[in-house]
Design a protein around this motif. Structure first.
Motif, mmCIF file in Angstrom:
data_model
loop_
_atom_site.group_PDB
_atom_site.id
_atom_site.type_symbol
_atom_site.label_atom_id
_atom_site.label_comp_id
_atom_site.label_asym_id
_atom_site.label_seq_id
_atom_site.Cartn_x
_atom_site.Cartn_y
_atom_site.Cartn_z
ATOM 1 N N MET A 1 -17.772 -17.369 40.368
ATOM 2 C CA MET A 1 -17.296 -18.721 40.554
ATOM 3 C C MET A 1 -17.836 -19.572 39.423
ATOM 4 N N LYS A 2 -17.062 -20.618 39.120
ATOM 5 C CA LYS A 2 -17.491 -21.509 38.044
ATOM 6 C C LYS A 2 -16.970 -22.911 38.294
ATOM 7 N N LEU A 3 -17.671 -23.873 37.712
ATOM 8 C CA LEU A 3 -17.243 -25.262 37.718
ATOM 9 C C LEU A 3 -16.600 -25.537 36.368
ATOM 10 N N VAL A 4 -15.408 -26.129 36.383
ATOM 11 C CA VAL A 4 -14.681 -26.450 35.153
ATOM 12 C C VAL A 4 -14.502 -27.958 35.104
ATOM 13 N N ILE A 5 -15.011 -28.588 34.031
ATOM 14 C CA ILE A 5 -14.903 -30.038 33.890
ATOM 15 C C ILE A 5 -13.463 -30.407 33.549
ATOM 16 N N LEU A 6 -12.947 -31.437 34.217
ATOM 17 C CA LEU A 6 -11.579 -31.907 34.035
ATOM 18 C C LEU A 6 -11.517 -33.230 33.282
ATOM 19 N N SER A 7 -12.620 -33.940 33.183
ATOM 20 C CA SER A 7 -12.641 -35.277 32.596
ATOM 21 C C SER A 7 -12.417 -35.234 31.090
ATOM 22 N N PRO A 8 -11.674 -36.229 30.543
ATOM 23 C CA PRO A 8 -11.406 -36.291 29.104
ATOM 24 C C PRO A 8 -12.692 -36.315 28.281
ATOM 25 N N MET A 10 -14.608 -33.836 27.780
ATOM 26 C CA MET A 10 -15.393 -32.652 28.167
ATOM 27 C C MET A 10 -14.507 -31.595 28.827
ATOM 28 N N THR A 11 -13.203 -31.821 28.801
ATOM 29 C CA THR A 11 -12.256 -30.925 29.469
ATOM 30 C C THR A 11 -12.478 -29.480 29.042
ATOM 31 N N GLY A 12 -12.575 -28.612 30.027
ATOM 32 C CA GLY A 12 -12.707 -27.187 29.751
ATOM 33 C C GLY A 12 -14.127 -26.664 29.731
ATOM 34 N N ARG A 13 -15.120 -27.544 29.634
ATOM 35 C CA ARG A 13 -16.513 -27.067 29.697
ATOM 36 C C ARG A 13 -16.746 -26.443 31.055
ATOM 37 N N THR A 14 -17.429 -25.321 31.080
ATOM 38 C CA THR A 14 -17.635 -24.615 32.341
ATOM 39 C C THR A 14 -19.097 -24.290 32.581
ATOM 40 N N CYS A 15 -19.389 -24.061 33.831
ATOM 41 C CA CYS A 15 -20.708 -23.596 34.247
ATOM 42 C C CYS A 15 -20.506 -22.461 35.226
ATOM 43 N N GLU A 16 -20.920 -21.258 34.834
ATOM 44 C CA GLU A 16 -20.836 -20.101 35.734
ATOM 45 C C GLU A 16 -21.904 -20.256 36.810
ATOM 46 N N LEU A 17 -21.508 -20.071 38.053
ATOM 47 C CA LEU A 17 -22.444 -20.184 39.178
ATOM 48 C C LEU A 17 -22.895 -18.775 39.555
ATOM 49 N N ARG A 90 -13.688 -28.939 38.844
ATOM 50 C CA ARG A 90 -13.055 -28.164 39.912
ATOM 51 C C ARG A 90 -13.771 -26.834 40.059
ATOM 52 N N LEU A 91 -13.955 -26.388 41.306
ATOM 53 C CA LEU A 91 -14.537 -25.079 41.561
ATOM 54 C C LEU A 91 -13.426 -24.042 41.458
ATOM 55 N N GLU A 92 -13.635 -23.043 40.609
ATOM 56 C CA GLU A 92 -12.647 -21.985 40.417
ATOM 57 C C GLU A 92 -13.299 -20.640 40.668
ATOM 58 N N THR A 93 -12.488 -19.701 41.113
ATOM 59 C CA THR A 93 -12.974 -18.340 41.336
ATOM 60 C C THR A 93 -12.322 -17.418 40.324
ATOM 61 N N ASP A 94 -12.953 -16.290 40.093
ATOM 62 C CA ASP A 94 -12.399 -15.304 39.180
ATOM 63 C C ASP A 94 -11.431 -14.376 39.895
ATOM 64 N N ALA A 95 -11.406 -14.457 41.216
ATOM 65 C CA ALA A 95 -10.539 -13.569 41.992
ATOM 66 C C ALA A 95 -9.083 -13.954 41.770
ATOM 67 N N PRO A 96 -8.202 -12.963 41.627
ATOM 68 C CA PRO A 96 -6.792 -13.289 41.460
ATOM 69 C C PRO A 96 -6.245 -13.921 42.723
ATOM 70 N N ALA A 97 -5.338 -14.838 42.547
ATOM 71 C CA ALA A 97 -4.729 -15.505 43.697
ATOM 72 C C ALA A 97 -3.914 -14.498 44.498
ATOM 73 N N THR A 98 -4.045 -14.567 45.802
ATOM 74 C CA THR A 98 -3.272 -13.649 46.640
ATOM 75 C C THR A 98 -1.861 -14.207 46.772
ATOM 76 N N PRO A 99 -0.863 -13.342 46.620
ATOM 77 C CA PRO A 99 0.510 -13.834 46.747
ATOM 78 C C PRO A 99 0.781 -14.283 48.167
ATOM 79 N N PRO A 100 1.596 -15.319 48.331
ATOM 80 C CA PRO A 100 1.890 -15.779 49.694
ATOM 81 C C PRO A 100 2.657 -14.707 50.457
#
Length: 170
Positions: A1-8, A10-17, A90-100
């Motif tokens: 999991m990682k946090l990805v900055i969305l603010s102008p 700094m957009t795209g800066r990440t922190c791996e949790l 935004r909190l993002e995961t590395d897991a692929p999204a499961t199809p609906p």
């Protein structure tokens, strides 16, 4: 999991949790340093508890928000927005999204189905008459009773009308 900055800016800066505890703040001694004036020197900490991500505010000046709701401690779920001061991430995961799941578009046929003899034996065990064929018509007794009552009432009303008209003419 990682946090990805969305603010102008700094957009795209990440922190791996990866660690159990990650600190976020403006000073260098934080795990994730964000040099923005709206971020406190030690703004918040992220705690990994199994698959759950908990955010705890460290008495920051401008607050900690999960999906625009102020929080002192709360669970952050993948896809949710964490705002510290004016910085959104935004909190993002590395897991692929499961199809609906695709809804079934037709009735499925059960191979083999149920035979008539299996159905009859089951019905006999629970006390149903298996000799009856299909749906049976209910008796006409109630219908005949309503017709009889209607005829009798009609005759009584007719007799009353004849009596009333005969007394009026006199």
């Amino acid at each position: 999991m990682k946090l990805v900055i969305l603010s102008p800016g700094m957009t795209g800066r990440t922190c791996e949790l990866k660690a159990d505890r990650t600190t976020i703040g403006r000073t260098e001694d934080n795990t994730f340093q964000i040099t923005d004036g709206t971020i406190s020197s030690h703004h918040c900490e992220i705690l990994l508890r199994g698959t759950e991500v908990t955010v705890r505010d460290l008495h920051s000046t401008n607050g900690t928000f999960i999906n625009r709701a102020p929080t002192t401690e709360g669970v952050l779920k993948p896809g949710q927005i964490l705002r510290l001061g004016q910085i959104e991430m935004r909190l993002e995961t590395d897991a692929p999204a499961t199809p609906p799941k695709k809804p079934l578009d037709r009735t499925m046929v059960i191979p083999g189905g149920v035979s008539r003899s299996e159905l009859d034996s089951t019905l006999r065990r629970v006390g149903f008459d298996t000799q009856a064929r299909g749906f049976s018509k209910k008796g006409d007794g109630i219908n005949r009773l309503f017709i009889l009552i209607g005829v009798v009432l009609g005759l009584v009303i007719g007799a009353l009308l004849v009596y009333i008209f005969s007394t009026i003419r006199k």
